[in-house]
Every structure is written in C-alpha cells, then in structure tokens.
Motif scaffolding. Sequence first.
Motif, mmCIF file in Angstrom:
data_model
loop_
_atom_site.group_PDB
_atom_site.id
_atom_site.type_symbol
_atom_site.label_atom_id
_atom_site.label_comp_id
_atom_site.label_asym_id
_atom_site.label_seq_id
_atom_site.Cartn_x
_atom_site.Cartn_y
_atom_site.Cartn_z
ATOM 1 N N ASP A 505 1.033 -1.143 0.049
ATOM 2 C CA ASP A 505 -0.300 0.019 -0.050
ATOM 3 C C ASP A 505 0.871 1.317 -0.097
ATOM 4 N N ASN A 506 0.290 2.412 -0.312
ATOM 5 C CA ASN A 506 0.836 3.662 -0.284
ATOM 6 C C ASN A 506 1.060 4.324 0.724
ATOM 7 N N ASP A 507 -0.274 5.073 0.965
ATOM 8 C CA ASP A 507 -0.266 5.964 2.247
ATOM 9 C C ASP A 507 -0.411 5.465 3.549
ATOM 10 N N GLY A 508 0.526 5.833 4.473
ATOM 11 C CA GLY A 508 0.587 5.147 5.848
ATOM 12 C C GLY A 508 1.484 3.776 5.776
ATOM 13 N N THR A 509 1.921 3.553 4.744
ATOM 14 C CA THR A 509 2.422 1.992 4.557
ATOM 15 C C THR A 509 4.044 2.576 4.096
ATOM 16 N N ILE A 510 4.335 2.964 3.098
ATOM 17 C CA ILE A 510 5.532 3.555 2.558
ATOM 18 C C ILE A 510 5.635 4.890 2.568
ATOM 19 N N VAL A 541 7.166 -6.806 -7.483
ATOM 20 C CA VAL A 541 6.547 -5.915 -6.555
ATOM 21 C C VAL A 541 5.421 -5.212 -7.478
ATOM 22 N N THR A 542 4.275 -5.166 -6.315
ATOM 23 C CA THR A 542 3.171 -4.314 -7.027
ATOM 24 C C THR A 542 2.741 -3.455 -5.937
ATOM 25 N N LEU A 543 2.655 -2.090 -6.264
ATOM 26 C CA LEU A 543 1.850 -1.015 -5.470
ATOM 27 C C LEU A 543 0.673 -1.183 -5.645
ATOM 28 N N VAL A 544 -0.189 -1.364 -4.721
ATOM 29 C CA VAL A 544 -1.664 -1.605 -4.664
ATOM 30 C C VAL A 544 -2.207 -0.470 -3.686
ATOM 31 N N THR A 545 -2.794 0.909 -4.407
ATOM 32 C CA THR A 545 -3.147 2.096 -3.747
ATOM 33 C C THR A 545 -4.363 2.661 -4.132
ATOM 34 N N GLY A 546 -5.019 3.438 -3.202
ATOM 35 C CA GLY A 546 -6.146 3.778 -3.765
ATOM 36 C C GLY A 546 -6.165 4.991 -4.626
ATOM 37 N N ARG A 547 -4.915 5.448 -4.598
ATOM 38 C CA ARG A 547 -4.791 6.746 -5.305
ATOM 39 C C ARG A 547 -5.160 6.715 -6.995
ATOM 40 N N GLY A 680 1.184 -16.997 -12.115
ATOM 41 C CA GLY A 680 1.248 -18.376 -12.159
ATOM 42 C C GLY A 680 1.967 -18.820 -10.745
ATOM 43 N N PHE A 681 1.370 -18.221 -9.684
ATOM 44 C CA PHE A 681 1.971 -18.285 -8.305
ATOM 45 C C PHE A 681 2.076 -19.728 -7.724
ATOM 46 N N GLN A 682 2.953 -20.366 -7.243
ATOM 47 C CA GLN A 682 2.874 -21.644 -6.874
ATOM 48 C C GLN A 682 2.979 -21.766 -5.245
ATOM 49 N N GLN A 683 2.164 -22.048 -4.660
ATOM 50 C CA GLN A 683 1.973 -22.426 -3.460
ATOM 51 C C GLN A 683 2.850 -23.339 -3.112
ATOM 52 N N GLY A 684 3.605 -23.233 -1.953
ATOM 53 C CA GLY A 684 4.565 -24.106 -1.300
ATOM 54 C C GLY A 684 5.856 -23.900 -2.170
ATOM 55 N N THR A 685 6.005 -22.987 -3.238
ATOM 56 C CA THR A 685 7.292 -22.918 -3.861
ATOM 57 C C THR A 685 7.751 -21.277 -3.489
ATOM 58 N N ASP A 686 6.383 -20.621 -4.270
ATOM 59 C CA ASP A 686 6.910 -19.093 -4.142
ATOM 60 C C ASP A 686 6.177 -18.629 -2.685
ATOM 61 N N VAL A 687 6.770 -17.526 -2.496
ATOM 62 C CA VAL A 687 6.328 -16.567 -1.454
ATOM 63 C C VAL A 687 5.898 -15.222 -1.618
ATOM 64 N N PHE A 688 4.703 -14.782 -0.676
ATOM 65 C CA PHE A 688 4.447 -13.542 -0.960
ATOM 66 C C PHE A 688 4.055 -12.544 0.272
ATOM 67 N N LEU A 689 4.455 -11.210 0.163
ATOM 68 C CA LEU A 689 4.198 -10.367 1.446
ATOM 69 C C LEU A 689 3.154 -9.484 0.817
ATOM 70 N N THR A 690 2.371 -8.870 1.990
ATOM 71 C CA THR A 690 1.385 -8.066 1.684
ATOM 72 C C THR A 690 1.711 -6.869 2.837
ATOM 73 N N LEU A 691 1.709 -5.625 2.421
ATOM 74 C CA LEU A 691 1.818 -4.560 3.561
ATOM 75 C C LEU A 691 0.845 -3.779 3.380
ATOM 76 N N GLY A 692 0.184 -3.227 4.547
ATOM 77 C CA GLY A 692 -0.781 -2.040 4.340
ATOM 78 C C GLY A 692 -1.029 -1.634 5.761
ATOM 79 N N ASP A 693 -1.706 -0.686 5.824
ATOM 80 C CA ASP A 693 -2.024 0.079 6.895
ATOM 81 C C ASP A 693 -3.613 0.565 7.463
ATOM 82 N N ASP A 694 -4.310 -0.053 6.581
ATOM 83 C CA ASP A 694 -5.864 0.420 6.799
ATOM 84 C C ASP A 694 -6.781 -0.728 6.592
ATOM 85 N N THR A 695 -7.905 -0.430 7.037
ATOM 86 C CA THR A 695 -8.922 -1.648 6.849
ATOM 87 C C THR A 695 -9.169 -2.100 5.406
#
Length: 743
Positions: A505-510, A541-547, A680-695
């Motif tokens: 996420d953008n605002d409040g996260t980075i 990397v993906t920026l997921v923002t409300g902007r 083609g995300f592979q569960q068990g092989t690949d890993v992902f992180l999600t970062l945010g600050d809001d509901t």
Amino acid sequence: MHDTNSPNPEEKHPIIIVSNRLPITVKTTDGGFHIQRSAGGLVAGLRGIHERSLTWWVGHGGVFDAEGYAKLKAKLEPDRLLPVPIERETYEGYYQGMANNAIWPLFHYFPASMHYQVQDWRAYTQANRAFADTILELAKPGDWVWVQDYQLMLVPAMLREAAPDLRIAYFHHIPFPSSEIFRTLPNRDLLLKGLLGADLIGFHTYDYVRHFVSSAVRLLGCDSYMDEVNHGDRLIKIGAFPLGVDVASIVDTCKELDTLAPEQELFPELDAELVMLGIDRLDYTKGIPERLEAFGSFLRHNPEYVGKAVLVQLCVPSRQKIPSYGDLRARVERLVGQLNGEFGRPGYTPIHYMYRSLGHREVIALYRKAQIALVTPLRDGLNLVCKEFVAAHDDEDGVVVLSELAGAAAEMGEALSVNPYDVEEMAATLLRAAVMPREERRHRMRGLRKRIVAFDNDSWCSTFMESWRKCYENRVERSVKLVESMREEVLGQLDRAGRIFVFLDNDGTITPIAKRPELAIPPNHVLDILRQFGQFGRLHVTLVTGRPKEYCEQYFPSLPINIVSEHGIFIQSRGEVDWEYLIDVEDHSDTKDEVRHLFEMFTRFVPGSHIEEKQACLVLHYRQAEPLFAESQAKVLIESLQQLLGKTALSVFHGKKTVEVRPIVADKGQATETILDRHGFQQGTDVFLTLGDDTTDESMYKVFPDHNLSIHVGKPNTYARYYLESPTDTASFLAQIRDRLSH
C-alpha cells in the motif's frame, strides 16, 4: 432437517451455553428438588447442541441459600447444568427491574413504558458479573461460550477481559432498536461495549443488524464494513440468523393427534365453520387488544360471519408481579366480555378466551383446529407462533395474518401482512383471509412450509455454529511485532523461495500520512529501494493504492513494478505506459451525483474537509477538520450512504479520516489474487508479502493466508500476521529485503 452435531466448532473444547434461566424448572420438595424440562423456542433450538458430551449449560436455577445451592449444583452436574448463584434482591433488580422494566420496553419501541432506576442497573451489573464468574469457573482457554439474550449483554466483555483466549458468541433474541431509540437508554455505551466482547453477534433480522451497527458507529465511533465492526484492536462479525421451530417434534405430535379416537379429540367445542387463532404471552408488545378490536370490527362489517366465525385467544401468563401486566390483563378481559356480549347468542361464543399455559400437544391441536392464525404483535423480535402454525398444517391449508412489525415478516412473504396499529385494515384482512380461494391458500402455505421445514431450529443452530467457526478462519488473534529476530525468520523464508511477490500500500505504509492527499509524497529513499528491486529477477513488486492514476504517474514514474490504482480498478503493468482495467466497472454517474451532493453538504458543515474525485471513486477527506465533530458527522454520513447505496453496485468504506464510495468489486484482495494468478503463483514454492495500514488493506491479508506473510503498519491487526509501527519501519524492512537479495 439438519444435523446439529455438524459442524462442531472444536471437538476437543467444550461449548458453554449461557442463558438467563437453565432449560429446566426447579421446585423444592421435602428433602430435595423436583426438576422438569422447560419448553420454548430457545430450549428447542439448543437442545441438540446441549446433548453433546462436552456441552454445558449455565443459567439461573432459582434463589437458594448456600446449602441449597450446593445441593442443586451437585444434582444438576450429571446433566451438565450449572446454576448461577444470585441473591433474591439482586435478581429482582436485574431481571424484573433493568431487563424487563427498562431494556424490554425500550427495545420494543415503547420508551414511555421504560422505567430505569440506578439501583436496577447496579443489580444488572452484579448479576452479569455472577454469570461471568460462574462461567469462568468452568471454562478453559480455547472453550466456546455462547451467551443468549438481552439479560446478559455485559457478559461477553466481562469474559473477554478475564479470559481473552475464550471464543465468545452472543445471540440477541428480541429486537435491536434504531440508534435514535437505543441512545435514550442510560449506560447505552456500556451495553454496546459488553456485546462487542463477543467474536460473533447474532440477530434475527438484517434490520436489527443494521440498527446495532449504526449504534456502534454513532455512539462508540467504531469503524464498520458490511457485516463487521472494528472495536479496539478486534474485529467482530455481525449476522442475521432467524430462529426456526422444532418441525420434527410438531410433525410427530400431528401424527399422534391423527390417531386419537373421536372421544379423545382435544377442544371438541371448537367446531365453528371458521376458527381464527391467537397465541401469545400476555405482554403489551403482542397487540392483543388491537387484535380483539379488529375481530369485533370484522363481525360488525360482515354480519354474515356472526355465528360462524370464532376467535380463540390463548394468553399465557407473564410477569404477573409487574402492575402494568395486570392492567393489560384487565383490559383484555374487559374487551372479551364486551365483544362476547355484543355478538354472542345461545350456542355461539365469538371469542374463546384462555388465560393459562398449555402443553405442547394441546397447542398443536389448537393450530390444527384453526384455519387462520392471527400473529399481530406491535413489535416482536421474531415470533415463532406463525412458524409453528405453518409446521402443524401438513394439509397445506390455512392462512397466516402477520404483523409487518414482527421479525418473522422478513422471511414469510406469503403471509398476509398487516399494520397492527390499523384496526380497520386488520379487519379487512381477516375478511380477505376468510374468503381466500382454496388454491391460493394452498399455494401460499406450500411456500411457507417449504421454507419453515428447510430452516428449522436445528438449521438455525448449525448455521450459527458454522458462522462462528468461520470467524476464526484466516484470522490471526493478534499480530506479532516484526522485531529483528522475526525479520530474520521472514528473510530466511525469502531466501528459500522460488519467487517473491511483494504487495505494498502507499499512504501510511511507505508514504507517511499528510494533512492533505496531495502533500503525501513518497520519500526518495523508498523510491530508490523500489527502483533497486528491479535488478532481482525472482522479485515481483506491486504497489496497490487507492490513489488515482494521475498521482501514480506523477510520483512513481518508470519504476520496475506493477501499479494498481483506485483499490484494484486499474493496473499499469511493469514496463508498460498504458493503463488497463483490472476489473469491469459499470457506469454509476447518476448515483455518484447523489453521493457528491452528500459529500458537498458535509464539506459545508465541516470546515477543513474536502472531496477528492477519481475516475471510479469519490473520497471525502476530513483529516484537517476538528476531530470529534468530524468523526461524529462522518458516522451520520455513512449511515445515509449505506441507505442510498443499498441496492447499487457501489459501497461506502470508512478509512483513516476518509469516507470513500467506490464499486463493491474494487477490492485490493481481489487485485492481489488476480496478479498472483497472472504470474502463476506456486503455493509451497513461491512466497508473497502484503503490507498495508488500513482496513482497506485487510482484504490483501486474507489472500492465501497460509502462504501470506502479511504485515500491518501501525498497531496490531486482526488479520495480519505481523505488524510494524510506522512507514519508517517499512522502509527499513524493505531495505533489509534488498540487502538480503543482493548477497
């Protein structure tokens, strides 16, 4: 029918049912107790779950001295019943005083009948504490506690405070009034906070859900999202679960009645051509006088039914110690006498009035005798009489005349709906029911029976239990702070991963939160880190923002990342210049005009607020406004928007000092899942992180939770695995990822 034994939330943990009274009646005898099982919708609904070997039932069993209580407790223990010890004076103030003289009338929209006394509130608090203490004697960490009804509204929070590891649910069996009515009750905040100690709160109808959420939002300042309320650092689920009736027992009783010899028939005197039936507890909420007046009006306007139509009115004694109930009884009996005097004749009594309790078998016999059920309360949480009448009519014939102010009206559309305050309308509806063609009667009854049989008392219980269990799926009880040792563990998982996906996420996260959106500028050192991420082939990397797109093009130009704007509506893929729709969005220009009008009214009344317009969304910002006033006005605005948007594809979202209206399908979690699928995300092989600050970021945390290293920025979050305290910590952690991948 449904098997209440499935689903079982946790086989290894007991379920503790808690209600004002135990499902028994206790009478003292010489040297012991006479114990009889109680009847009623709640007891029937919970009977199946109580029959499990690990389920206990906690409730009041009567007032006894210490020795008598100890003996009763020992006698009931083999049946897994645990009585709550409460002194007589405390119980009177709690039950007769606060519960039935204050909460009951107010919640049924009779504020003039509410009698609140401070000493009754103290007794209510003491009694709720006695219930909580008794439960805590029995409960162990991880046990499931299901609290029932308005007498015990403080218990969930008391349990939560004393034993945070308990799994707590609450069901409210009477109406929950609108916030305008509810707020007139003293100590209303404490009652709300008491209920919000639960993980799941159930009501009979969606109207009651809406009223409760509105009260929590407007009185406590809680954030809400659809069927969830945020209170403190917890997320509470709110749901509608209309109670069903014990169809199996009713069907069995009907079969038994069919085998009786003619001389054994019950109520042989009810041999009129047309029998109408009312069965109620004698209570001012039931609309009995109005019903009697409507029947009288029906006979006056339709004299051909004099001598043919009778009304059977069963009044079950209730709260006889309260003077107003005695006055009601006198009024009812006076009306019965007047109408019988006006219309009665030798061999014909128009109203058969009974003031007593009847057994289950006798009640079912009355249902089968009647062609028309009159269920016309002035206000009722649900009302099971109409459902029992339908279940008893296996001949698929009969008509239900049902008050539009009964909770059951929401699910019984085939009934004839009436306003119980409009006596003449009710009289006209009685005629409509009396002359209704047989085929129409059967068509309506078939629809009702299909629903009543499918959603019986076992179904209610199992549906609630399943929803309760789901409260804990994909949920972390409390985020763990991502301290240095934890960071090393996460970085180790990244080392071992095939590919790494990061969603930010953008605002409040980075980017630190700014007073106005245009002042929130991403720090250069963070942009440098994102730019350096491009050198790692296995990192996406993906920026997921409300902007909006324009903001993203201005502040995140030429970065080697995907950018998703407006909460998942548009995407600019890595290396591309053009934007594409990530989801299909309808045109809502007319509705947006109405939303814009409400937002503009808000900005006129709340100095320091302003509107941000995006291509598919409208956002109201009030970070610069006076906090308390702006927050209270935002709650009112949200309630208006929820009503406006109820049947549209738009929804309202309450963020940090923002109110946003956007398409329901615009969801960061959906965007995250779509991008993972594209790669083609592979569960068990690949890993992902999600970062945010809001509901609005919580939906990202819920994606593939077993593989999601979710991190909330700010304070602990219900759905995130970890938390960081600020955007500065986010930048530090991203730098550690960069440095680890560089080696």
